[in-house]
Write an enzyme that holds these catalytic residues in place. Structure first.
Site, PDB file in Angstrom:
ATOM      1  N   GLY A 170       4.289  -4.689  13.193  1.00 38.37           N
ATOM      2  CA  GLY A 170       3.389  -4.948  13.156  1.00 38.37           C
ATOM      3  C   GLY A 170       4.286  -6.297  11.741  1.00 38.37           C
ATOM      4  N   HIS A 207       8.297  -5.592  -1.290  1.00 36.69           N
ATOM      5  CA  HIS A 207       7.504  -6.455  -1.943  1.00 36.69           C
ATOM      6  C   HIS A 207       7.269  -5.805  -2.625  1.00 36.69           C
ATOM      7  CE1 HIS A 207       7.871  -8.819   2.145  1.00 36.69           C
ATOM      8  NE2 HIS A 207       8.813  -9.307   1.085  1.00 36.69           N
ATOM      9  N   ASP A 248       0.872  -1.248  -0.298  1.00 37.35           N
ATOM     10  CA  ASP A 248       0.307   0.167  -0.005  1.00 37.35           C
ATOM     11  C   ASP A 248       1.317   1.598   0.375  1.00 37.35           C
ATOM     12  OD1 ASP A 248       0.364   1.060   2.710  1.00 37.35           O
ATOM     13  OD2 ASP A 248      -0.174  -0.790   3.504  1.00 37.35           O
TER      14      ASP A 248
HETATM   15  C1  BJW Z   1      -0.117  -5.965  14.531  1.00 35.98           C
HETATM   16  C2  BJW Z   1      -1.768  -4.519  14.408  1.00 35.98           C
HETATM   17  C3  BJW Z   1      -1.676  -3.058  14.434  1.00 35.98           C
HETATM   18  C4  BJW Z   1      -2.466  -6.979  13.538  1.00 35.98           C
HETATM   19  N1  BJW Z   1      -0.649  -3.188  15.511  1.00 35.98           N
HETATM   20  N2  BJW Z   1       0.244  -4.861  15.098  1.00 35.98           N
HETATM   21  C5  BJW Z   1      12.083 -21.547   3.783  1.00 35.98           C
HETATM   22  C6  BJW Z   1      12.688 -21.080   5.247  1.00 35.98           C
HETATM   23  C7  BJW Z   1      12.895 -19.578   4.705  1.00 35.98           C
HETATM   24  C8  BJW Z   1      12.760 -19.037   3.640  1.00 35.98           C
HETATM   25  C9  BJW Z   1      12.284 -19.518   2.880  1.00 35.98           C
HETATM   26  C10 BJW Z   1      11.590 -21.344   2.771  1.00 35.98           C
HETATM   27  N3  BJW Z   1      10.837 -21.844   1.761  1.00 35.98           N
HETATM   28  C11 BJW Z   1      10.814 -20.676   0.827  1.00 35.98           C
HETATM   29  C12 BJW Z   1      11.481 -19.581   1.498  1.00 35.98           C
HETATM   30  C13 BJW Z   1      11.716 -18.001   0.904  1.00 35.98           C
HETATM   31  C14 BJW Z   1       9.971 -16.979   0.797  1.00 35.98           C
HETATM   32  C15 BJW Z   1       9.342 -17.636   2.085  1.00 35.98           C
HETATM   33  O1  BJW Z   1      10.014 -16.444   3.169  1.00 35.98           O
HETATM   34  N4  BJW Z   1       8.636 -18.413   2.279  1.00 35.98           N
HETATM   35  C16 BJW Z   1       8.219 -18.380   4.186  1.00 35.98           C
HETATM   36  C17 BJW Z   1       6.646 -18.718   3.288  1.00 35.98           C
HETATM   37  C18 BJW Z   1       8.939 -19.742   4.460  1.00 35.98           C
HETATM   38  N5  BJW Z   1      10.216 -16.504   0.421  1.00 35.98           N
HETATM   39  C19 BJW Z   1      10.621 -15.529  -0.440  1.00 35.98           C
HETATM   40  O2  BJW Z   1      10.044 -16.380  -1.476  1.00 35.98           O
HETATM   41  C20 BJW Z   1      11.092 -14.085  -0.858  1.00 35.98           C
HETATM   42  N6  BJW Z   1      11.741 -14.148  -2.193  1.00 35.98           N
HETATM   43  C21 BJW Z   1      12.946 -14.834  -1.609  1.00 35.98           C
HETATM   44  O3  BJW Z   1      13.064 -14.906  -0.354  1.00 35.98           O
HETATM   45  O4  BJW Z   1      13.908 -14.500  -2.756  1.00 35.98           O
HETATM   46  C22 BJW Z   1      15.080 -15.076  -2.371  1.00 35.98           C
HETATM   47  C23 BJW Z   1      16.103 -14.460  -2.323  1.00 35.98           C
HETATM   48  C24 BJW Z   1      17.353 -15.191  -1.370  1.00 35.98           C
HETATM   49  C25 BJW Z   1      18.260 -14.512  -1.067  1.00 35.98           C
HETATM   50  C26 BJW Z   1      18.556 -12.966  -1.181  1.00 35.98           C
HETATM   51  C27 BJW Z   1      17.121 -12.498  -0.459  1.00 35.98           C
HETATM   52  C28 BJW Z   1      16.004 -13.443  -1.223  1.00 35.98           C
HETATM   53  C29 BJW Z   1       9.762 -12.865  -1.569  1.00 35.98           C
HETATM   54  C30 BJW Z   1       8.529 -13.120  -0.538  1.00 35.98           C
HETATM   55  C31 BJW Z   1       7.443 -12.329  -0.971  1.00 35.98           C
HETATM   56  C32 BJW Z   1       6.286 -11.960  -0.213  1.00 35.98           C
HETATM   57  N7  BJW Z   1       5.258 -11.283  -0.089  1.00 35.98           N
HETATM   58  C33 BJW Z   1       4.055 -11.587  -0.089  1.00 35.98           C
HETATM   59  C34 BJW Z   1       3.150 -11.285  -0.852  1.00 35.98           C
HETATM   60  C35 BJW Z   1       2.870  -9.916  -1.723  1.00 35.98           C
HETATM   61  C36 BJW Z   1       1.459 -10.147  -1.868  1.00 35.98           C
HETATM   62  C37 BJW Z   1       0.533  -9.032  -1.434  1.00 35.98           C
HETATM   63  O5  BJW Z   1       0.593  -8.162  -1.110  1.00 35.98           O
HETATM   64  O6  BJW Z   1      -0.589  -9.372  -1.911  1.00 35.98           O
HETATM   65  O7  BJW Z   1       4.198 -10.481   1.051  1.00 35.98           O
HETATM   66  S1  BJW Z   1       3.560 -12.556   0.908  1.00 35.98           S
HETATM   67  C38 BJW Z   1       3.246 -11.710   2.179  1.00 35.98           C
HETATM   68  O8  BJW Z   1       3.863 -11.978   3.518  1.00 35.98           O
HETATM   69  C39 BJW Z   1       3.310 -10.100   1.703  1.00 35.98           C
HETATM   70  C40 BJW Z   1       3.269  -9.442   3.169  1.00 35.98           C
HETATM   71  O9  BJW Z   1       4.263  -8.817   2.379  1.00 35.98           O
HETATM   72  C41 BJW Z   1       4.985 -10.338   3.342  1.00 35.98           C
HETATM   73  C42 BJW Z   1       4.619 -10.694   5.427  1.00 35.98           C
HETATM   74  O10 BJW Z   1       3.881 -10.582   6.172  1.00 35.98           O
HETATM   75  P1  BJW Z   1       3.626  -9.671   6.808  1.00 35.98           P
HETATM   76  O11 BJW Z   1       3.125  -8.034   7.021  1.00 35.98           O
HETATM   77  O12 BJW Z   1       4.457  -9.909   8.251  1.00 35.98           O
HETATM   78  O13 BJW Z   1       1.588  -9.381   7.968  1.00 35.98           O
HETATM   79  P2  BJW Z   1       1.073 -11.075   8.723  1.00 35.98           P
HETATM   80  O14 BJW Z   1      -0.348 -10.657   8.321  1.00 35.98           O
HETATM   81  O15 BJW Z   1       1.801 -12.036   8.585  1.00 35.98           O
HETATM   82  O16 BJW Z   1       1.168 -10.010  10.106  1.00 35.98           O
HETATM   83  C43 BJW Z   1       0.934  -9.033  10.907  1.00 35.98           C
HETATM   84  C44 BJW Z   1       1.457  -8.882  12.182  1.00 35.98           C
HETATM   85  O17 BJW Z   1       0.143  -7.635  12.075  1.00 35.98           O
HETATM   86  C45 BJW Z   1       1.008 -10.316  13.122  1.00 35.98           C
HETATM   87  O18 BJW Z   1       2.224 -10.236  13.718  1.00 35.98           O
HETATM   88  C46 BJW Z   1      -0.149  -9.638  14.150  1.00 35.98           C
HETATM   89  O19 BJW Z   1      -0.188 -10.068  15.678  1.00 35.98           O
HETATM   90  C47 BJW Z   1       0.342  -7.941  13.860  1.00 35.98           C
HETATM   91  N8  BJW Z   1      -0.996  -6.733  14.205  1.00 35.98           N
HETATM   92  N9  BJW Z   1      -2.694  -5.839  13.938  1.00 35.98           N
HETATM   93  C48 BJW Z   1       0.606  -4.032  15.794  1.00 35.98           C
HETATM   94  N10 BJW Z   1      -2.762  -2.723  15.185  1.00 35.98           N
END
Ligand code: BJW
Length: 232
Positions: free
Chosen positions: A175, A109, A94
């Site tokens: 967050g 992202h 956003d």
């Molecule tokens: C509050 C609140 C309030 C609520 N006040 N707090 C195995 C092990 C390790 C890594 C991997 C693995 N298998 C694959 C991977 C890599 C993979 C990965 O991490 N996978 C996991 C599932 C394990 N990652 C990737 O593929 C990334 N690329 C990559 O690694 O490339 C290779 C590389 C190599 C070397 C160096 C660098 C890179 C790419 C990741 C792309 C993520 N994309 C997304 C989707 C985007 C599409 C979209 O927006 O629609 O991005 S996934 C989604 O999750 C989105 C977010 O940015 C991301 C993180 O989520 P976030 O922001 O943490 O949200 P939530 O919902 O999870 O948490 C919210 C938090 O807020 C909670 O804790 C609440 O409690 C809190 N909260 N209200 C304060 N009022």
């Protein structure tokens, strides 16, 4: 707090939750019944581009109905008043940090308001809808996709983030659940260098044990008081 000079702030979906944007892993976080990990991939886009384009068109349209909250505003104030180094790395697609007035922002992202042409690799401001196959302004081909980093794709700005983390004396995570890498690993990079690490979140994140300090509560309360503390 005022002894710090170089700060890296990481934000996630939780900072925008109180603006009315759903988080990914909360109860409202399902994408039409799917987990984000199952659909935010290039493979899912190849399989069903209409589903993916519809989803992003709806989220882009929804941006007009939400506004920055007190947490975005507090970070914008920090950006304006902090004379040391500052980088706000956001995982969010956003534009609420910018609309609050922050400038030192890196969208690791991608952004809902940006489109990426799969034919010529150009990036441009996204039209309101990509579902009807608009032409790329650079090459004219109808090959635009959302400029969003999906699983398996390389996040943006990794060199700049790494450089900022190497200089930082304070790392603050706001967050984010700590479920998605590489962002989830920044705390360990910072900690390894002896950087002070602070988490502001509604509940302990997956990487909570790596932080020197964790404060639990809504971002709209925790972030303004943290910024007051820093600015004195
Ligand atoms: C509050 C609140 C309030 C609520 N006040 N707090 C195995 C092990 C390790 C890594 C991997 C693995 N298998 C694959 C991977 C890599 C993979 C990965 O991490 N996978 C996991 C599932 C394990 N990652 C990737 O593929 C990334 N690329 C990559 O690694 O490339 C290779 C590389 C190599 C070397 C160096 C660098 C890179 C790419 C990741 C792309 C993520 N994309 C997304 C989707 C985007 C599409 C979209 O927006 O629609 O991005 S996934 C989604 O999750 C989105 C977010 O940015 C991301 C993180 O989520 P976030 O922001 O943490 O949200 P939530 O919902 O999870 O948490 C919210 C938090 O807020 C909670 O804790 C609440 O409690 C809190 N909260 N209200 C304060 N009022």
């Amino acid at each position: 707090m005022r002894d710090f000079r170089n700060i890296v702030v990481l934000t996630g979906a939780g900072i925008s939750a109180e603006s009315g944007l759903a988080t990914f892993r909360g109860p409202e976080g399902l994408w039409e019944g799917h987990r984000v990990e199952d659909v935010a991939t290039p493979e899912a886009f190849a399989r069903d581009p209409e589903l993916v384009q519809r989803f992003y068109d709806a989220r882009r349209a929804n941006l007009a109905s939400v506004a920055p909250n007190r947490a975005h505003e507090a970070l914008a104030r920090l950006d304006a008043e902090w004379d040391g180094e500052l980088l706000i790395v956001t995982q969010n697609v956003d534009d609420l940090h910018e609309r609050a007035g922050a400038r030192r922002i890196l969208h690791m992202h991608g952004e809902l308001n940006s489109a990426w042409c799969l034919a010529c690799d150009a990036r441009a401001r996204s039209p309101a809808t990509l579902l009807d196959g608009p032409s790329c302004p650079a090459c004219g081909k109808p090959a635009l996709r959302p400029d969003i980093v999906w699983f398996g794709e390389m996040p943006y700005g990794m060199d700049a983030i790494e450089a900022a983390l190497m200089q930082a004396d304070l790392f603050v995570s706001i967050g984010t659940s700590g479920a998605v890498y590489p962002a989830a690993g920044f705390v360990q990079t910072a900690r390894y260098r002896g950087t002070r690490t602070l988490e502001l979140n509604l509940e302990p994140s997956q990487g909570s044990i790596f932080f020197d300090e964790s404060r639990m509560g809504p971002a709209s309360e925790l972030v303004p008081s943290f910024v007051d503390e820093l600015l004195g």
